[in-house]
Design a protein around this motif. Structure first.
Motif, short mmCIF file in Angstrom:
data_model
loop_
_atom_site.label_atom_id
_atom_site.label_comp_id
_atom_site.label_asym_id
_atom_site.label_seq_id
_atom_site.Cartn_x
_atom_site.Cartn_y
_atom_site.Cartn_z
N LYS A 200 0.84 -1.19 0.00
CA LYS A 200 0.00 0.00 0.00
C LYS A 200 0.88 1.25 0.00
N ILE A 201 0.59 2.20 -0.88
CA ILE A 201 1.42 3.41 -0.93
C ILE A 201 0.62 4.69 -0.67
N GLY A 202 -0.66 4.55 -0.39
CA GLY A 202 -1.45 5.76 -0.11
C GLY A 202 -2.92 5.52 -0.34
N LYS A 203 -3.67 6.62 -0.26
CA LYS A 203 -5.12 6.57 -0.42
C LYS A 203 -5.54 7.72 -1.31
N VAL A 204 -6.50 7.49 -2.19
CA VAL A 204 -7.07 8.57 -2.99
C VAL A 204 -8.46 8.89 -2.42
N ALA A 205 -8.71 10.18 -2.20
CA ALA A 205 -10.04 10.63 -1.77
C ALA A 205 -10.68 11.35 -2.95
N ARG A 206 -11.94 11.02 -3.23
CA ARG A 206 -12.61 11.64 -4.38
C ARG A 206 -14.06 11.96 -4.05
N ALA A 207 -14.49 13.16 -4.43
CA ALA A 207 -15.91 13.52 -4.35
C ALA A 207 -16.47 13.52 -5.76
N ILE A 208 -17.68 13.01 -5.92
CA ILE A 208 -18.36 12.99 -7.23
C ILE A 208 -19.64 13.80 -7.07
N ALA A 209 -19.80 14.83 -7.89
CA ALA A 209 -20.98 15.70 -7.76
C ALA A 209 -21.79 15.69 -9.06
N ILE A 210 -23.11 15.65 -8.93
CA ILE A 210 -24.00 15.90 -10.07
C ILE A 210 -24.53 17.32 -9.89
N MET A 211 -24.41 18.15 -10.93
CA MET A 211 -24.78 19.57 -10.83
C MET A 211 -25.64 19.96 -12.03
N SER A 212 -26.24 21.15 -11.92
CA SER A 212 -27.08 21.65 -13.03
C SER A 212 -26.51 22.93 -13.62
N HIS A 213 -25.21 23.15 -13.41
CA HIS A 213 -24.58 24.39 -13.91
C HIS A 213 -23.08 24.17 -14.06
N PRO A 214 -22.42 24.99 -14.90
CA PRO A 214 -20.95 24.89 -14.97
C PRO A 214 -20.31 25.47 -13.71
N ILE A 215 -19.04 25.20 -13.51
CA ILE A 215 -18.31 25.76 -12.36
C ILE A 215 -18.11 27.26 -12.58
N ALA A 216 -18.36 28.06 -11.55
CA ALA A 216 -18.22 29.51 -11.67
C ALA A 216 -16.78 29.90 -12.01
N ASN A 217 -16.62 31.02 -12.68
CA ASN A 217 -15.30 31.60 -13.02
C ASN A 217 -14.49 30.74 -13.99
N THR A 218 -15.17 29.87 -14.74
CA THR A 218 -14.45 29.08 -15.76
C THR A 218 -14.97 29.41 -17.16
N ASN A 219 -15.52 30.61 -17.30
CA ASN A 219 -16.01 31.05 -18.61
C ASN A 219 -17.11 30.11 -19.12
N ASP A 220 -17.97 29.66 -18.19
CA ASP A 220 -19.08 28.74 -18.53
C ASP A 220 -18.61 27.47 -19.25
N SER A 221 -17.41 27.00 -18.93
CA SER A 221 -16.87 25.80 -19.59
C SER A 221 -17.73 24.58 -19.28
N HIS A 222 -18.05 23.82 -20.32
CA HIS A 222 -18.82 22.59 -20.14
C HIS A 222 -17.90 21.41 -19.81
N SER A 223 -16.61 21.60 -20.01
CA SER A 223 -15.63 20.59 -19.58
C SER A 223 -14.38 21.36 -19.17
N VAL A 224 -13.83 21.02 -18.01
CA VAL A 224 -12.73 21.84 -17.48
C VAL A 224 -11.90 21.05 -16.46
N GLN A 225 -10.62 21.40 -16.39
CA GLN A 225 -9.78 20.90 -15.30
C GLN A 225 -9.27 22.10 -14.51
N ILE A 226 -9.36 22.01 -13.18
CA ILE A 226 -8.77 23.04 -12.32
C ILE A 226 -7.78 22.33 -11.40
N ILE A 227 -6.54 22.81 -11.40
CA ILE A 227 -5.54 22.24 -10.50
C ILE A 227 -5.34 23.19 -9.32
N LEU A 228 -5.41 22.63 -8.11
CA LEU A 228 -5.17 23.42 -6.90
C LEU A 228 -3.81 22.99 -6.35
#
Length: 434
Positions: free
Chosen positions: A294-322
């Motif tokens: 074992k080398i670690g754990k991945v945590a993931r949230a999965i959301a169903i939404m009715s709108h694009p993510i704010a401040n992404t120019n209304d992108s219908h598909s997007v990646q944001i890296i933090l």
């Protein structure tokens, strides 16, 4: 099933399917088995009913979410670099004829509490609000150096040897600030942590060039592409490739037990009382738990939404890296969003994922900075899984075990692992011929 094969592949995850496809094309006799009755293993795509059953028990999903069959929710969500290794593999093997792709709208980075478009060229650097005026000039000079750099042409190296110089030293030469280094290293070069700063700069420069080349390839808003109907199509595409070249597939084979000879080398796989003989086994960690750690754990949230993510120019598909530093963490967080435009949800619906390497005993709360960027969500699910890597020596036991999928939302790390496995396999096959 009582036959002899060159290779038996266990599990139909993406890595395993790529390998069985490539090995079949190479003329090897391949048997591919999976204990599940569906393709994809950990990297499968679920419809809404399957998603509900997995995360909510037996409950039926509410009707307002739309038809179950309109959903294709990836369990390991990842975009593809348009000029990256996976796309080159798809083109090389002609698997592209089984799939349709669409460019991803946006590539963003989280910096000082805000979402910004990732600048990928010298001109974009000059326009980016991520940097002040003087920093823009310094960044532009650095981008020009990277764009012009050609490993085979020493004139473009400007007297620098990037194979010995560290990334930290190269960046210091251009006087870039920590925040600039942060988005270059994590959102452009796609490093997962800051170890790269003390490693040879050539790797980071090549990664930045790949990003820019991928961006130019489709003239879209990002360097990424993604298959229509989700990633579940990918393993099936390589499975078809394997079948075309004579590979045999068996799903729903319970209790696949790997058999070893007196010397500890793999000699076959037994399922339902029948044993298929083989020289080598390729599998995911779940089939050989005593050969992984074992080398670690991945945590993931999965959301169903009715709108694009704010401040992404209304992108219908997007990646944001933090980047880790922006959150005071040791590893980056990734937000991935796709929607009905990629045929993964009904019209008007969006699927968003927030993923990271878990660092505490409360992984759900770790995901909060990414979940906060999503805004209002219709439904939220949490998925946490352990990551494993092989500890065996394939030259001794002929077992080639893949590494579990990481938290990144792009495919470069996955394909590197697969390429490493296929190189190991090729070397093993070549050695046997002599």
């Amino acid at each position: 099933m009582d036959e002899e094969y060159d290779v038996i592949v266990l599990g139909t995850g993406l890595k395993e399917c790529i390998l069985s496809g490539l090995l079949s094309v190479d003329g090897l006799k391949v048997l591919h088995m999976d204990r599940n009755d569906y393709y994809g293993g950990d990297s499968t795509s679920l419809n809404l009913n399957q998603l509900w059953k997995r995360f909510r028990g037996e409950d039926k999903p509410p009707a307002h979410l739309g038809a179950s069959r309109d959903y294709n929710v990836d369990m390991v969500p990842k975009f593809m670099m348009a000029n990256g290794t996976l796309v080159r593999t798809l083109i090389h093997t002609d698997v592209t004829k089984y799939l349709s792709f669409k460019a991803v709208d946006g590539s963003y980075v989280f910096s000082k509490g805000k979402i910004h478009k990732v600048p990928a060229t010298d001109m974009e650097a000059l326009k980016s609000p991520l940097m002040g005026l003087f920093e823009k000039r310094r960044a532009r000079n650095f981008f020009i150096y990277v764009q012009d750099y050609n490993e085979a042409d020493p004139k473009t190296h400007q007297g620098l040897d990037l194979t010995t110089m560290t990334t930290r030293e190269l960046i210091a030469k251009y006087g870039l600030s920590d925040d600039t280094v942060d988005f270059i290293g994590h959102a452009l070069a796609l490093h997962r942590d800051d170890r790269y700063l003390n490693e040879p700069a050539i790797d980071t420069v090549k990664r930045m060039k790949l990003y820019a080349e991928s961006l130019a390839r489709f003239q879209g808003g990002s360097p990424y592409i993604y298959p229509l109907y989700g990633l579940g199509e990918l393993p099936q595409g390589f499975a078809r490739l394997s079948a075309v070249y004579g590979g045999t597939y068996m799903l729903n084979k319970p209790d696949c037990k790997v058999e070893f000879d007196m010397e500890g080398k793999v000699c076959g796989v037994t399922s339902e009382g029948e044993t298929a003989k083989c020289k080598k086994v390729v599998c995911d960690p779940s089939y050989l738990p005593n050969k992984v750690r074992k080398i670690g754990k991945v945590a993931r949230a999965i959301a169903i939404m009715s709108h694009p993510i704010a401040n992404t120019n209304d992108s219908h598909s997007v990646q944001i890296i933090l980047p880790q530093k922006q959150l005071g963490r040791k590893s980056d967080m990734y937000v991935f969003c796709c929607s009905y435009t990629h045929n993964v949800a009904p019209k008007g619906k969006f699927i968003a994922f927030v993923s990271t390497e878990a660092e505490t005993d409360n992984p759900q709360s770790e995901l909060k900075p990414g979940i906060d960027l999503l805004g209002q969500v219709d439904e939220l699910f949490f998925d946490i899984y352990d990551r494993y890597e092989p500890v065996n020596e394939p030259s001794l036991d002929n077992c080639f075990v893949s590494t579990s999928y990481d938290a990144t939302t792009h495919f470069e790390t996955t394909v590197t692992d697969t390429v490493d496995l296929s190189v190991d396999l090729s070397a093993a096959s070549a050695a046997e011929e002599y």
